[in-house]
Design an enzyme around this catalytic site. Structure first.
Site, PDB file in Angstrom:
ATOM      1  N   THR A 144       1.000  -1.196  -0.103  1.00 20.48           N
ATOM      2  CA  THR A 144      -0.168  -0.156   0.466  1.00 20.48           C
ATOM      3  C   THR A 144       0.860   1.285   0.179  1.00 20.48           C
ATOM      4  O   THR A 144       1.908   0.996   0.609  1.00 20.48           O
ATOM      5  CB  THR A 144      -0.315  -0.155   1.076  1.00 20.48           C
ATOM      6  OG1 THR A 144      -1.887   1.268   0.824  1.00 20.48           O
ATOM      7  CG2 THR A 144      -0.153   0.102   2.562  1.00 20.48           C
ATOM      8  N   SER A 180      -1.420   2.914  10.809  1.00 19.87           N
ATOM      9  CA  SER A 180      -2.289   1.985  11.225  1.00 19.87           C
ATOM     10  C   SER A 180      -1.344   0.886  11.924  1.00 19.87           C
ATOM     11  O   SER A 180      -0.921   0.272  11.423  1.00 19.87           O
ATOM     12  CB  SER A 180      -4.099   1.818  11.091  1.00 19.87           C
ATOM     13  OG  SER A 180      -3.480   1.170   9.752  1.00 19.87           O
ATOM     14  N   TYR A 182      -2.852  -1.928  10.523  1.00 15.97           N
ATOM     15  CA  TYR A 182      -3.109  -2.553   8.963  1.00 15.97           C
ATOM     16  C   TYR A 182      -1.523  -2.127   8.764  1.00 15.97           C
ATOM     17  O   TYR A 182      -1.014  -2.299   7.614  1.00 15.97           O
ATOM     18  CB  TYR A 182      -4.105  -2.125   8.386  1.00 15.97           C
ATOM     19  CG  TYR A 182      -3.470  -2.246   7.330  1.00 15.97           C
ATOM     20  CD1 TYR A 182      -3.883  -3.817   7.076  1.00 15.97           C
ATOM     21  CD2 TYR A 182      -3.729  -1.153   6.165  1.00 15.97           C
ATOM     22  CE1 TYR A 182      -3.816  -3.377   5.141  1.00 15.97           C
ATOM     23  CE2 TYR A 182      -4.239  -0.735   5.060  1.00 15.97           C
ATOM     24  CZ  TYR A 182      -4.055  -2.260   4.163  1.00 15.97           C
ATOM     25  OH  TYR A 182      -3.727  -2.322   3.045  1.00 15.97           O
ATOM     26  N   HIS A 183      -1.801  -0.601   8.407  1.00 21.05           N
ATOM     27  CA  HIS A 183      -0.441  -0.411   7.651  1.00 21.05           C
ATOM     28  C   HIS A 183       1.062  -0.623   8.149  1.00 21.05           C
ATOM     29  O   HIS A 183       1.159  -0.913   7.312  1.00 21.05           O
ATOM     30  CB  HIS A 183      -1.124   1.522   7.450  1.00 21.05           C
ATOM     31  CG  HIS A 183      -1.394   1.286   6.880  1.00 21.05           C
ATOM     32  ND1 HIS A 183      -2.505   2.131   6.780  1.00 21.05           N
ATOM     33  CD2 HIS A 183      -1.776   1.823   5.431  1.00 21.05           C
ATOM     34  CE1 HIS A 183      -4.046   3.037   6.279  1.00 21.05           C
ATOM     35  NE2 HIS A 183      -2.979   2.617   4.990  1.00 21.05           N
ATOM     36  N   LYS A 186       1.753  -4.317   6.788  1.00 22.58           N
ATOM     37  CA  LYS A 186       2.060  -3.776   5.003  1.00 22.58           C
ATOM     38  C   LYS A 186       3.594  -3.858   5.129  1.00 22.58           C
ATOM     39  O   LYS A 186       4.648  -4.240   4.520  1.00 22.58           O
ATOM     40  CB  LYS A 186       1.303  -3.235   3.838  1.00 22.58           C
ATOM     41  CG  LYS A 186      -0.501  -2.998   4.195  1.00 22.58           C
ATOM     42  CD  LYS A 186      -0.354  -4.470   3.008  1.00 22.58           C
ATOM     43  CE  LYS A 186      -1.701  -4.715   2.212  1.00 22.58           C
ATOM     44  NZ  LYS A 186      -1.807  -5.945   1.422  1.00 22.58           N
TER      45      LYS A 186
HETATM   46  P1  NAD Z   1     -10.712  -7.342   0.439  1.00 20.76           P
HETATM   47  O1  NAD Z   1     -11.130  -7.576   1.967  1.00 20.76           O
HETATM   48  O2  NAD Z   1     -12.193  -6.774  -0.228  1.00 20.76           O
HETATM   49  O3  NAD Z   1     -10.179  -8.813  -0.008  1.00 20.76           O
HETATM   50  C1  NAD Z   1      -9.372  -9.367   0.211  1.00 20.76           C
HETATM   51  C2  NAD Z   1     -10.138 -10.334   0.250  1.00 20.76           C
HETATM   52  O4  NAD Z   1      -8.416 -11.077   0.877  1.00 20.76           O
HETATM   53  C3  NAD Z   1     -11.100 -11.039   0.525  1.00 20.76           C
HETATM   54  O5  NAD Z   1     -11.741 -11.887   0.286  1.00 20.76           O
HETATM   55  C4  NAD Z   1     -10.670 -11.279   2.596  1.00 20.76           C
HETATM   56  O6  NAD Z   1     -11.662 -13.171   2.536  1.00 20.76           O
HETATM   57  C5  NAD Z   1      -9.286 -12.321   2.006  1.00 20.76           C
HETATM   58  N1  NAD Z   1      -8.180 -12.878   3.159  1.00 20.76           N
HETATM   59  C6  NAD Z   1      -7.887 -12.126   3.821  1.00 20.76           C
HETATM   60  N2  NAD Z   1      -7.381 -12.378   5.112  1.00 20.76           N
HETATM   61  C7  NAD Z   1      -7.478 -14.145   4.437  1.00 20.76           C
HETATM   62  C8  NAD Z   1      -6.364 -15.629   4.549  1.00 20.76           C
HETATM   63  N3  NAD Z   1      -5.829 -15.561   5.577  1.00 20.76           N
HETATM   64  N4  NAD Z   1      -6.656 -16.209   3.584  1.00 20.76           N
HETATM   65  C9  NAD Z   1      -7.369 -15.996   2.094  1.00 20.76           C
HETATM   66  N5  NAD Z   1      -8.309 -15.544   2.506  1.00 20.76           N
HETATM   67  C10 NAD Z   1      -7.935 -14.434   2.737  1.00 20.76           C
HETATM   68  O7  NAD Z   1      -9.927  -5.884  -0.023  1.00 20.76           O
HETATM   69  P2  NAD Z   1      -9.380  -5.775  -1.051  1.00 20.76           P
HETATM   70  O8  NAD Z   1      -9.962  -3.973  -1.237  1.00 20.76           O
HETATM   71  O9  NAD Z   1      -9.813  -6.639  -2.757  1.00 20.76           O
HETATM   72  O10 NAD Z   1      -7.645  -5.085  -0.915  1.00 20.76           O
HETATM   73  C11 NAD Z   1      -7.117  -6.268  -2.068  1.00 20.76           C
HETATM   74  C12 NAD Z   1      -5.565  -6.154  -1.202  1.00 20.76           C
HETATM   75  O11 NAD Z   1      -5.283  -4.970  -2.061  1.00 20.76           O
HETATM   76  C13 NAD Z   1      -5.345  -6.562   0.475  1.00 20.76           C
HETATM   77  O12 NAD Z   1      -3.968  -6.367   0.513  1.00 20.76           O
HETATM   78  C14 NAD Z   1      -5.527  -4.331   0.484  1.00 20.76           C
HETATM   79  O13 NAD Z   1      -4.757  -4.671   1.163  1.00 20.76           O
HETATM   80  C15 NAD Z   1      -4.320  -4.231  -1.069  1.00 20.76           C
HETATM   81  N6  NAD Z   1      -5.571  -3.035  -1.150  1.00 20.76           N
HETATM   82  C16 NAD Z   1      -6.730  -2.415  -1.344  1.00 20.76           C
HETATM   83  C17 NAD Z   1      -6.334  -1.322  -1.481  1.00 20.76           C
HETATM   84  C18 NAD Z   1      -8.274  -0.763  -2.364  1.00 20.76           C
HETATM   85  O14 NAD Z   1      -9.107   0.796  -1.945  1.00 20.76           O
HETATM   86  N7  NAD Z   1      -9.249  -1.270  -2.287  1.00 20.76           N
HETATM   87  C19 NAD Z   1      -6.143  -0.162  -2.055  1.00 20.76           C
HETATM   88  C20 NAD Z   1      -4.312  -0.615  -2.069  1.00 20.76           C
HETATM   89  C21 NAD Z   1      -4.166  -1.370  -1.418  1.00 20.76           C
HETATM   90  N1  USQ Z   2     -11.416  10.118   5.469  1.00 21.57           N
HETATM   91  C1  USQ Z   2     -12.289  11.013   5.211  1.00 21.57           C
HETATM   92  N2  USQ Z   2     -13.889  10.855   5.607  1.00 21.57           N
HETATM   93  C2  USQ Z   2     -14.451   9.369   5.427  1.00 21.57           C
HETATM   94  C3  USQ Z   2     -13.807   8.755   4.790  1.00 21.57           C
HETATM   95  C4  USQ Z   2     -12.299   8.136   5.363  1.00 21.57           C
HETATM   96  O1  USQ Z   2     -11.749  12.353   5.045  1.00 21.57           O
HETATM   97  O2  USQ Z   2     -15.204   9.532   5.747  1.00 21.57           O
HETATM   98  C5  USQ Z   2     -10.033   9.951   4.895  1.00 21.57           C
HETATM   99  C6  USQ Z   2      -8.907   9.181   6.373  1.00 21.57           C
HETATM  100  O3  USQ Z   2      -8.992   9.832   7.533  1.00 21.57           O
HETATM  101  C7  USQ Z   2      -8.037   9.078   5.568  1.00 21.57           C
HETATM  102  C8  USQ Z   2      -8.571   8.657   4.093  1.00 21.57           C
HETATM  103  O4  USQ Z   2      -9.264   9.471   3.985  1.00 21.57           O
HETATM  104  O5  USQ Z   2      -7.060   9.886   6.118  1.00 21.57           O
HETATM  105  C9  USQ Z   2      -8.075   7.542   2.915  1.00 21.57           C
HETATM  106  O6  USQ Z   2      -8.742   7.000   3.755  1.00 21.57           O
HETATM  107  P1  USQ Z   2      -9.526   5.687   3.218  1.00 21.57           P
HETATM  108  O7  USQ Z   2     -10.280   4.661   4.554  1.00 21.57           O
HETATM  109  O8  USQ Z   2     -10.038   5.681   1.697  1.00 21.57           O
HETATM  110  O9  USQ Z   2      -7.925   4.209   3.551  1.00 21.57           O
HETATM  111  P2  USQ Z   2      -7.077   3.413   4.576  1.00 21.57           P
HETATM  112  O10 USQ Z   2      -8.113   3.343   5.062  1.00 21.57           O
HETATM  113  O11 USQ Z   2      -5.867   4.505   3.592  1.00 21.57           O
HETATM  114  O12 USQ Z   2      -6.965   1.919   3.353  1.00 21.57           O
HETATM  115  C10 USQ Z   2      -7.548   1.827   2.412  1.00 21.57           C
HETATM  116  C11 USQ Z   2      -7.774   0.766   1.787  1.00 21.57           C
HETATM  117  C12 USQ Z   2      -6.525   0.061   2.201  1.00 21.57           C
HETATM  118  C13 USQ Z   2      -5.795   0.808   1.156  1.00 21.57           C
HETATM  119  C14 USQ Z   2      -5.475   1.595   1.443  1.00 21.57           C
HETATM  120  C15 USQ Z   2      -4.521   2.572   0.284  1.00 21.57           C
HETATM  121  O13 USQ Z   2      -8.675   0.213   2.651  1.00 21.57           O
HETATM  122  O14 USQ Z   2      -6.386  -1.196   1.865  1.00 21.57           O
HETATM  123  O15 USQ Z   2      -4.266  -0.022   1.943  1.00 21.57           O
HETATM  124  O16 USQ Z   2      -6.301   2.341   1.105  1.00 21.57           O
HETATM  125  S1  USQ Z   2      -3.385   3.920   1.755  1.00 21.57           S
HETATM  126  O17 USQ Z   2      -4.319   5.385   1.918  1.00 21.57           O
HETATM  127  O18 USQ Z   2      -2.988   4.676  -0.496  1.00 21.57           O
HETATM  128  O19 USQ Z   2      -2.763   3.215   2.497  1.00 21.57           O
END
Ligand code: NAD
Ligand code: USQ
Length: 385
Positions: A144, A180, A182-183, A186
């Site tokens: 991420t 966080s 989570y971050h 990663k």
């Molecule tokens: P998502 O939660 O919709 O998809 C993740 C999938 O992985 C889910 O279907 C979940 O059931 C599965 N999963 C989680 N843990 C598992 C495990 N231990 N074994 C098997 N399956 C498992 O999320 P997404 O938005 O599709 O994100 C996919 C990936 O991309 C994630 O790694 C996320 O961190 C990353 N990412 C997402 C975004 C975004 O904005 N959605 C942005 C940047 C990075």
């Molecule tokens: N935010 C608002 N209002 C809202 C929701 C979010 O102001 O209603 C703000 C948050 O405080 C944050 C920003 O928008 O500053 C982004 O938040 P987000 O929830 O869209 O994204 P984030 O929590 O960072 O996570 C999401 C995905 C994660 C991915 C990440 C990319 O859930 O899996 O890794 O985006 S990044 O942000 O580049 O790390």
């Protein structure tokens, strides 16, 4: 190519699977359905109803005349993952299978531990099993942009940078700081991947992707092919959330001052960039870091874009700042580098201004369904309680 997608049931995993089968790649997928369960637990659901995995696979057969082999399983289960890799014999494994919500990871100690264990155990299993089964497999791991945090310097697109400390020069891992647990999971993943690349010579692409938005890719030719779309305060990401808020007539919710700035990418551009990276792997034994985002916007700018799009579609949209539940910089410098995707010939196709209109149009027929989830929209998960 033979592609194994870990996390195929998710927002990105499903969309990528559709893109790859439509380009005649052979797709296998594994998922433990944990996102479905966790979203249900907080009383929410995908905006578009999600068929069961078996029904999704049947819909791909029916509408796209293609096959996807789905395995239900947890990638932290070493034996199950081993069986799936051995059976599918992939050229590349795309790893999306992580707990991906920042708020979920910050709920309490149990959620923090779950996030770290799930994400790091899965990454370690994948690394060791690829080494054991076939070290030539390309690991395409989704990290991420948030790994870099929001530093007051430019963000490079490389695994290592040169640093001079007390006059002595050496290479250091590109600086990272999470917002966080989570971050941070990663960030730890990236250290593991870089380390085991050096130790075992594995071939790895570590993608630093910004928040993704969007509900459409051309392969979604029927409602049963839709990918999940989260909007609640825990699982929804900001652009998709604002679109749902607009449809429901709720004020858009920038947190705090709203100057938080990120690099965004549409769902279409995300899956297309991933396809390109799959089809153009790094050299054998290389650890490649790719920054994957297309447009840089602050949360305030996004609120304005969604308000204008909603109003063009006849909705009345207000913006109301709410107290920030997170601990993060609300005004900051942000200048990440991006060159690798361009060097592979990538050009973005979908931009936020047009795309949010498409999202709102896709959501409008589901307004009644969304009304049921109105009380999971306002933020409740606080970083500091
Ligand atoms: P998502 O939660 O919709 O998809 C993740 C999938 O992985 C889910 O279907 C979940 O059931 C599965 N999963 C989680 N843990 C598992 C495990 N231990 N074994 C098997 N399956 C498992 O999320 P997404 O938005 O599709 O994100 C996919 C990936 O991309 C994630 O790694 C996320 O961190 C990353 N990412 C997402 C975004 C975004 O904005 N959605 C942005 C940047 C990075
Ligand atoms: N935010 C608002 N209002 C809202 C929701 C979010 O102001 O209603 C703000 C948050 O405080 C944050 C920003 O928008 O500053 C982004 O938040 P987000 O929830 O869209 O994204 P984030 O929590 O960072 O996570 C999401 C995905 C994660 C991915 C990440 C990319 O859930 O899996 O890794 O985006 S990044 O942000 O580049 O790390």
């Amino acid at each position: 190519m033979r592609v194994l997608i870990l996390g195929i049931d998710g927002y990105l995993g499903w969309a990528l699977a559709l893109r790859l089968v439509s380009k005649n790649h052979e797709v296998y997928g594994m998922d433990n359905l944990s996102t479905r369960k966790a979203v249900e637990e907080i009383g929410s659901d995908s905006a578009f109803p999600l068929p069961a995995p078996e029904e999704r696979v049947n819909a791909v057969k029916k509408y796209l005349d293609a096959d996807i082999k789905f395995y239900k399983g947890d990638i932290t289960d070493k034996e199950k993952l081993k069986e799936v890799i051995k059976e599918s014999k992939p050229d590349v494994i795309v790893d999306f299978a992580e707990q991906r919500s920042a708020p979920y990871s910050m709920k309490d100690l149990d959620h923090a531990i779950y996030t770290i264990n799930n994400n790091l155990d899965g990454t370690l299993n994948l690394i060791y099993l690829v080494k054991e089964i076939d070290p030539s497999i390309h690991i395409l791991k989704m990290g991420t942009m948030g790994e870099y945090g929001t530093p007051n310097f430019d963000i490079p697109e490389s695994a290592f940078i040169e640093a001079i400390i007390n006059g002595k020069k050496d290479k250091i891992f590109t600086p990272r700081w999470g917002g966080s647990i989570y971050h941070f999971s990663k960030i730890f993943d990236s250290y593991l991947l870089a380390y085991f690349n050096q130790l075992f010579g594995l071939t790895i692409t570590d993608i630093m992707q910004g928040p993704v938005y969007g509900s459409r890719i051309p392969e979604i030719v029927n409602e049963s092919l839709r990918t999940r779309f989260d909007f609640d305060e825990v699982w929804g990401t900001v652009v998709n959330r604002f679109c749902v808020e607009a449809v429901l007539g709720l004020p858009l919710t920038p947190y705090g001052k709203g100057g938080q700035t990120r690099g965004f990418i549409s769902l279409e551009d995300s899956v297309e960039a991933l396809r390109l990276l799959i089809e153009h792997p790094p050299k054998q034994g290389e650890y490649r870091v790719v920054n994957q985002f297309m447009e840089i916007h602050s949360v305030n700018e996004i609120a304005q874009i969604v308000k204008e799009a909603g109003e063009e579609l006849g909705l009345h949209v207000e913006i109301k700042h709410v107290e920030n539940p997170r601990v993060e910089a609300e005004e900051h410098y942000y200048n990440p580098e991006r060159r690798i995707l361009e060097s592979l010939g990538f050009t973005p196709k979908r931009f936020m201004r047009e795309e949010v209109k498409n999202i709102i149009e896709d959501l409008l027929p589901y307004k009644e369904r969304l009304e049921r989830f109105k009380d999971v929209i306002m933020p409740k998960t606080k970083w500091r309680k």
